[in-house]
Design a protein around this motif. Structure first.
Motif, PDB file in Angstrom:
ATOM      1  N   SER A   4      -5.222  -2.739  -6.666  1.00 35.47           N
ATOM      2  CA  SER A   4      -4.999  -3.588  -5.494  1.00 35.47           C
ATOM      3  C   SER A   4      -4.635  -2.751  -4.272  1.00 35.47           C
ATOM      4  O   SER A   4      -5.026  -3.067  -3.143  1.00 35.47           O
ATOM      5  N   ALA A   5      -3.867  -1.658  -4.491  1.00 34.86           N
ATOM      6  CA  ALA A   5      -3.499  -0.784  -3.390  1.00 34.86           C
ATOM      7  C   ALA A   5      -4.711  -0.020  -2.883  1.00 34.86           C
ATOM      8  O   ALA A   5      -4.873   0.174  -1.670  1.00 34.86           O
ATOM      9  N   GLU A   6      -5.570   0.432  -3.789  1.00 37.64           N
ATOM     10  CA  GLU A   6      -6.808   1.087  -3.360  1.00 37.64           C
ATOM     11  C   GLU A   6      -7.639   0.124  -2.520  1.00 37.64           C
ATOM     12  O   GLU A   6      -8.233   0.520  -1.500  1.00 37.64           O
ATOM     13  N   GLY A   7      -7.668  -1.130  -2.945  1.00 39.49           N
ATOM     14  CA  GLY A   7      -8.406  -2.131  -2.180  1.00 39.49           C
ATOM     15  C   GLY A   7      -7.824  -2.333  -0.804  1.00 39.49           C
ATOM     16  O   GLY A   7      -8.565  -2.496   0.180  1.00 39.49           O
ATOM     17  N   ARG A   8      -6.498  -2.301  -0.684  1.00 34.76           N
ATOM     18  CA  ARG A   8      -5.866  -2.482   0.617  1.00 34.76           C
ATOM     19  C   ARG A   8      -6.145  -1.296   1.530  1.00 34.76           C
ATOM     20  O   ARG A   8      -6.405  -1.461   2.725  1.00 34.76           O
ATOM     21  N   ALA A   9      -6.102  -0.084   0.987  1.00 34.06           N
ATOM     22  CA  ALA A   9      -6.407   1.097   1.787  1.00 34.06           C
ATOM     23  C   ALA A   9      -7.862   1.063   2.248  1.00 34.06           C
ATOM     24  O   ALA A   9      -8.173   1.357   3.407  1.00 34.06           O
ATOM     25  N   THR A  10      -8.737   0.689   1.340  1.00 30.36           N
ATOM     26  CA  THR A  10     -10.154   0.579   1.688  1.00 30.36           C
ATOM     27  C   THR A  10     -10.367  -0.477   2.755  1.00 30.36           C
ATOM     28  O   THR A  10     -11.153  -0.291   3.696  1.00 30.36           O
ATOM     29  N   ALA A  11      -9.643  -1.593   2.647  1.00 29.64           N
ATOM     30  CA  ALA A  11      -9.781  -2.676   3.632  1.00 29.64           C
ATOM     31  C   ALA A  11      -9.387  -2.209   5.030  1.00 29.64           C
ATOM     32  O   ALA A  11      -9.991  -2.630   6.027  1.00 29.64           O
ATOM     33  N   VAL A 386       1.729   8.289  -1.047  1.00 33.84           N
ATOM     34  CA  VAL A 386       0.968   7.099  -1.412  1.00 33.84           C
ATOM     35  C   VAL A 386       1.874   5.872  -1.437  1.00 33.84           C
ATOM     36  O   VAL A 386       1.534   4.806  -0.908  1.00 33.84           O
ATOM     37  N   ARG A 387       3.055   6.023  -2.032  1.00 37.39           N
ATOM     38  CA  ARG A 387       3.956   4.873  -2.174  1.00 37.39           C
ATOM     39  C   ARG A 387       4.387   4.332  -0.821  1.00 37.39           C
ATOM     40  O   ARG A 387       4.370   3.117  -0.576  1.00 37.39           O
ATOM     41  N   LEU A 388       4.784   5.227   0.098  1.00 38.17           N
ATOM     42  CA  LEU A 388       5.243   4.778   1.411  1.00 38.17           C
ATOM     43  C   LEU A 388       4.099   4.212   2.244  1.00 38.17           C
ATOM     44  O   LEU A 388       4.295   3.257   3.009  1.00 38.17           O
ATOM     45  N   ALA A 389       2.917   4.772   2.096  1.00 41.53           N
ATOM     46  CA  ALA A 389       1.766   4.247   2.842  1.00 41.53           C
ATOM     47  C   ALA A 389       1.472   2.815   2.434  1.00 41.53           C
ATOM     48  O   ALA A 389       1.324   1.924   3.287  1.00 41.53           O
ATOM     49  N   VAL A 390       1.400   2.582   1.145  1.00 40.36           N
ATOM     50  CA  VAL A 390       1.040   1.258   0.642  1.00 40.36           C
ATOM     51  C   VAL A 390       2.152   0.251   0.923  1.00 40.36           C
ATOM     52  O   VAL A 390       1.893  -0.886   1.349  1.00 40.36           O
ATOM     53  N   ALA A 391       3.407   0.648   0.717  1.00 43.78           N
ATOM     54  CA  ALA A 391       4.529  -0.276   0.867  1.00 43.78           C
ATOM     55  C   ALA A 391       4.712  -0.748   2.302  1.00 43.78           C
ATOM     56  O   ALA A 391       5.256  -1.834   2.538  1.00 43.78           O
TER      57      ALA A 391
END
Length: 431
Positions: A4-11, A386-391
């Motif tokens: 889901s996080a990969e999807g959000r970054a891709t979005a 990665v954690r801080l970027a997604v959060a």
């Protein structure tokens, strides 16, 4: 990174796509920026190598006849959304500028050959179908030749930046003393559309912008010719020159792939590393930036001065690792390395390049640590990135100790480098 996080970054990358390139952020940065596009392509290759190649093709379309890759390629429909825009630069009136697009006259750090090689590596067959390397190589050669011949203003084998914007670290404390010599009274009316998208406390001041505009006017009014003898701002920046050395290594890999001689690129990378060694400051166990106008090295510990760790056979590597892991950067509980010395009295952990942690710098620092054998520290840094970027919805930058997001959100290179950090788990600089 969970799916889901990969999807959000891709979005984020897909939503910021502007047809030929990716905007750094749709509101604050409405044009194409040079080193942003290179970082973005590095992560975008995990989503679509073809689109990552198009990202770089769009940048090369703005190359000047002297070889420079411009800092910005402007979208003429968004000129009022960013200042200074194309009406300020009027590049179509400057000899050697491209006739098909409007650009800035300044440049940014040369991470482009590195990005081209990584995009090729993501899908060599697609790259071959598009003749990607064979088209990019001569353009990259021209870019590096411009830097070597036109920008060695100090005569020591290092590139000089002619504006803080060229360093990528716009309001770093490294430039303070030199900027104090620059008038803050440009002829151009300084507009601040950036403040519609970010808090004033997180951005350079009006006085700083006045000096930035004054320098840009001076450079523009000399037709961006790099031979203005009285120009007041010339700096040999360790970060800019480190990326130059790494990109020479990438050019060597590209040359080998194309059947050309890689030896000149290896030699040039080594020359840059030797020249960089003249910027080392023992008192801070870090590299400084040389003010070419005065000849003095600014002995302030910044992330710019740590990242020569990436350069081949760099001197004082052990000291740099110690400084990065020590109290000035990561050693006092920092989640990501601050952009400026954590022990400095004028540190500001929320103000642009005067303290906050940036995701591209954290990614580069993780690569540097991994390449030096500090794999546990490198992996911890990459995971935290990665954690801080997604959060935090992929912020422009964060507080180094709190992780509090600052600047704009859904920032493209943050999303791209989160994807790159997750997907490429090795420590080879060339992917």
């Amino acid at each position: 990174m969970p799916p889901s996080a990969e999807g959000r970054a891709t979005a984020v990358l897909l939503s910021n796509w502007a047809g030929t390139h990716t905007l750094p952020a749709t509101g604050l940065y409405p044009h194409q920026w040079s080193w942003d596009s290179a970082f973005i392509a590095m992560g975008l290759r995990h989503v679509s190598p073809r689109r990552a190649g198009q990202e770089l093709d769009a940048l090369f379309a703005g190359q000047w006849s002297d070889g420079r890759l411009p800092q910005i390629i402007f979208d003429p429909h968004r000129d009022k959304d960013y200042s200074p825009g194309s009406q300020f630069w009027q590049s179509s009136t400057i000899p050697g500028a491209p006739g098909t697009v409007e650009t800035a006259g300044l440049v940014q750090p040369p991470n482009h050959a590195w990005a081209v090689w990584m995009v090729h590596r993501a899908d060599p067959e697609e790259s071959a179908r598009r003749d990607f390397l064979s088209r990019a190589y001569p353009q990259l050669l021209a870019w590096h030749e411009y830097l070597r011949t036109r920008r060695d203003r100090g005569g020591l084998g290092l590139v000089s930046v002619v504006h803080p914007w060229e360093s990528g670290t716009d309001n770093s404390p490294l430039w303070d003393e030199a900027l104090a010599r620059v008038p803050d009274t440009p002829r151009h009316v300084v507009e601040r559309p950036d403040l519609q998208h970010a808090c004033a406390s997180e951005r350079p001041s009006d006085r700083e912008y006045g000096r930035y505009f004054w320098l840009a006017e001076r450079y523009r009014d000399h037709a961006c010719d790099d031979v203005d003898a009285g120009y007041p701002f010339l700096f040999e920046d360790p970060l800019f020159n480190t990326l130059y050395a790494v990109s020479e290594l990438a050019l060597a890999a590209i040359a080998r792939q194309l059947g050309a001689d890689p030896a000149p690129h290896h030699s040039r990378a080594a020359e840059i590393s030797r020249a960089l060694a003249t910027l080392y400051c023992p008192e801070i166990e870090c590299y400084g930036a040389r003010d070419v106008v005065t000849g003095e090295i600014v002995a302030k510990a910044t992330i710019n001065g740590i990242l020569p760790l990436l350069a081949p056979d760099i001197a004082h590597a052990d000291e740099l690792v110690s400084t990065l892991c020590g109290p000035r950067f990561l050693g006092d509980g920092a989640l990501l390395p601050p952009s400026y010395d954590a022990t400095a009295p004028d540190l500001d952990p929320s103000l642009y390049w005067r303290g906050p942690a940036w995701f591209n710098m954290a990614w580069l620092a993780a690569l540097a640590l991994g390449a030096r054998g500090e794999k546990q520290a490198a992996e911890a840094l990459r995971s935290m990135l990665v954690r801080l970027a997604v959060a935090n919805d992929f912020p422009e930058y964060v507080g180094p100790w709190s992780g509090t997001p600052h600047g704009t959100r859904r920032f493209s290179w943050t999303a791209a480098l989160a994807l790159e950090a997750q997907a490429n788990t090795g420590w080879d600089l060339l992917g």
